[in-house]
Design an enzyme around this catalytic site. Structure first.
Site, PDB file in Angstrom:
ATOM      1  N   THR A   1      -1.720   5.756   1.521  1.00 43.15           N
ATOM      2  CA  THR A   1      -2.881   4.873   1.596  1.00 43.15           C
ATOM      3  C   THR A   1      -2.884   4.078   2.898  1.00 43.15           C
ATOM      4  O   THR A   1      -1.856   3.567   3.328  1.00 43.15           O
ATOM      5  CB  THR A   1      -2.895   3.902   0.406  1.00 43.15           C
ATOM      6  OG1 THR A   1      -2.926   4.654  -0.811  1.00 43.15           O
ATOM      7  CG2 THR A   1      -4.116   2.993   0.448  1.00 43.15           C
TER       8      THR A   1
ATOM      9  N   LEU B   1       0.883  -1.159   0.000  1.00 44.75           N
ATOM     10  CA  LEU B   1       0.000   0.000   0.000  1.00 44.75           C
ATOM     11  C   LEU B   1       0.921   1.209   0.000  1.00 44.75           C
ATOM     12  O   LEU B   1       1.911   1.236   0.744  1.00 44.75           O
ATOM     13  CB  LEU B   1      -0.897   0.027   1.244  1.00 44.75           C
ATOM     14  CG  LEU B   1      -1.974  -1.053   1.354  1.00 44.75           C
ATOM     15  CD1 LEU B   1      -2.690  -0.951   2.696  1.00 44.75           C
ATOM     16  CD2 LEU B   1      -2.987  -0.937   0.216  1.00 44.75           C
ATOM     17  N   ASP B   2       0.626   2.216  -0.811  1.00 47.67           N
ATOM     18  CA  ASP B   2       1.550   3.338  -0.885  1.00 47.67           C
ATOM     19  C   ASP B   2       1.508   4.189   0.390  1.00 47.67           C
ATOM     20  O   ASP B   2       0.664   3.999   1.267  1.00 47.67           O
ATOM     21  CB  ASP B   2       1.317   4.184  -2.149  1.00 47.67           C
ATOM     22  CG  ASP B   2      -0.043   4.850  -2.193  1.00 47.67           C
ATOM     23  OD1 ASP B   2      -0.434   5.466  -1.191  1.00 47.67           O
ATOM     24  OD2 ASP B   2      -0.704   4.773  -3.238  1.00 47.67           O
ATOM     25  N   TYR B   3       2.442   5.101   0.474  1.00 45.43           N
ATOM     26  CA  TYR B   3       2.672   5.901   1.682  1.00 45.43           C
ATOM     27  C   TYR B   3       1.398   6.601   2.175  1.00 45.43           C
ATOM     28  O   TYR B   3       1.112   6.644   3.367  1.00 45.43           O
ATOM     29  CB  TYR B   3       3.759   6.939   1.372  1.00 45.43           C
ATOM     30  CG  TYR B   3       4.242   7.755   2.549  1.00 45.43           C
ATOM     31  CD1 TYR B   3       5.097   7.208   3.501  1.00 45.43           C
ATOM     32  CD2 TYR B   3       3.859   9.092   2.688  1.00 45.43           C
ATOM     33  CE1 TYR B   3       5.558   7.962   4.573  1.00 45.43           C
ATOM     34  CE2 TYR B   3       4.312   9.852   3.761  1.00 45.43           C
ATOM     35  CZ  TYR B   3       5.163   9.284   4.695  1.00 45.43           C
ATOM     36  OH  TYR B   3       5.615  10.035   5.746  1.00 45.43           O
TER      37      TYR B   3
END
Length: 245
Positions: A109, A105-107
């Site tokens: 999210t 999951l990106d930073y």
């Protein structure tokens, strides 16, 4: 006996030392030995009786662990960060086992993230052919139009190819704030895919959270909380992936 042979990189990944791809790099760099001899051939197969060492350390078969984590925003989906930022494994200092995130999951999210030390399980959960469904809730700038929903449900063309059909449900729209709250379910795992799908229509995602992963939900978990998966949940996830392979 031949039925027990497995590829060396798979054995390394299953031990929890590192990912299969990284194991292949280590093999090619001559950092892996089998029964005391350096092996650089990726097609090498070994049996349970063989002694495998990675950078001089013998492989062990640690207890398998499967964790459901509610990742907060502002945390990196990695086991380390060269800039000293918080990573997901920082939330588990009590564990003696080496664990790693399943997918990412990106930073910015938040939401449901799995962590494990089981490389084979991680591959089953993330490989595109297994089509594991993931549901997100996104807050967008602007109104998502009915025509745009239909396009997402058919699949849209991004710079790295056409997306698979998504399941899209508009939950609410705020005319005053000019925002849309929408649920979207996909089974692919491209980098920042959900954000890019909405950006295709000019909608910036101002908030994004993954709320479901296959049959799993965040029920009972606040941001930063975690729990171990039950044996039944692990078995269900495995069965779901095998049935779609």
């Amino acid at each position: 006996m031949s039925e027990q042979l497995e590829r060396l990189q798979k054995v390394i990944a299953k031990s929890g030392v590192t990912s299969r791809r990284k194991a292949e790099v280590l093999i090619a760099e001559g950092k892996v030995t089998v029964n005391g001899k350096t092996v650089t051939e990726l097609g090498t197969k070994v049996s349970p009786k063989d002694t495998v060492e990675v950078e001089g350390i013998p492989l062990e078969n640690p207890e398998k662990i499967y964790i459901l984590f509610h990742k907060p925003t502002g945390v990196i989906t990695s086991v380390s960060d060269d800039k000293g930022r918080t990573v997901v494994t920082d939330y588990f200092p009590q564990l003696d086992l080496r664990i790693f995130p399943v997918g990412r999951l990106d930073y910015e999210t938040s939401g449901l993230l799995l962590l494990t030390n089981d490389g084979e399980f991680a591959n089953q959960m993330t490989h595109p052919k297994y089509k594991m469904k993931k549901k997100y809730v996104a807050k967008l700038k602007g109104f998502l139009l009915r025509e745009q929903v239909k396009e997402l449900e058919r699949g849209i063309m991004l710079e790295d190819g056409k997306t698979a059909p998504a399941i899209v449900k508009v939950k609410s729209q705020d005319k005053i704030k000019d925002t849309t709250l929408v649920e979207i379910t996909i089974h692919e795992g491209r980098n920042r895919q959900v954000r890019r799908m909405f950006a295709h229509f000019g909608h910036e995602v101002v908030k994004l959270s993954r709320i479901e992963y296959g049959p799993l939900t965040l029920k009972g978990l606040n941001a930063g909380d975690a729990r171990e998966l039950t044996p039944h949940e692990v078995k269900t996830l495995r069965n779901m992936s095998l049935n779609k392979s």
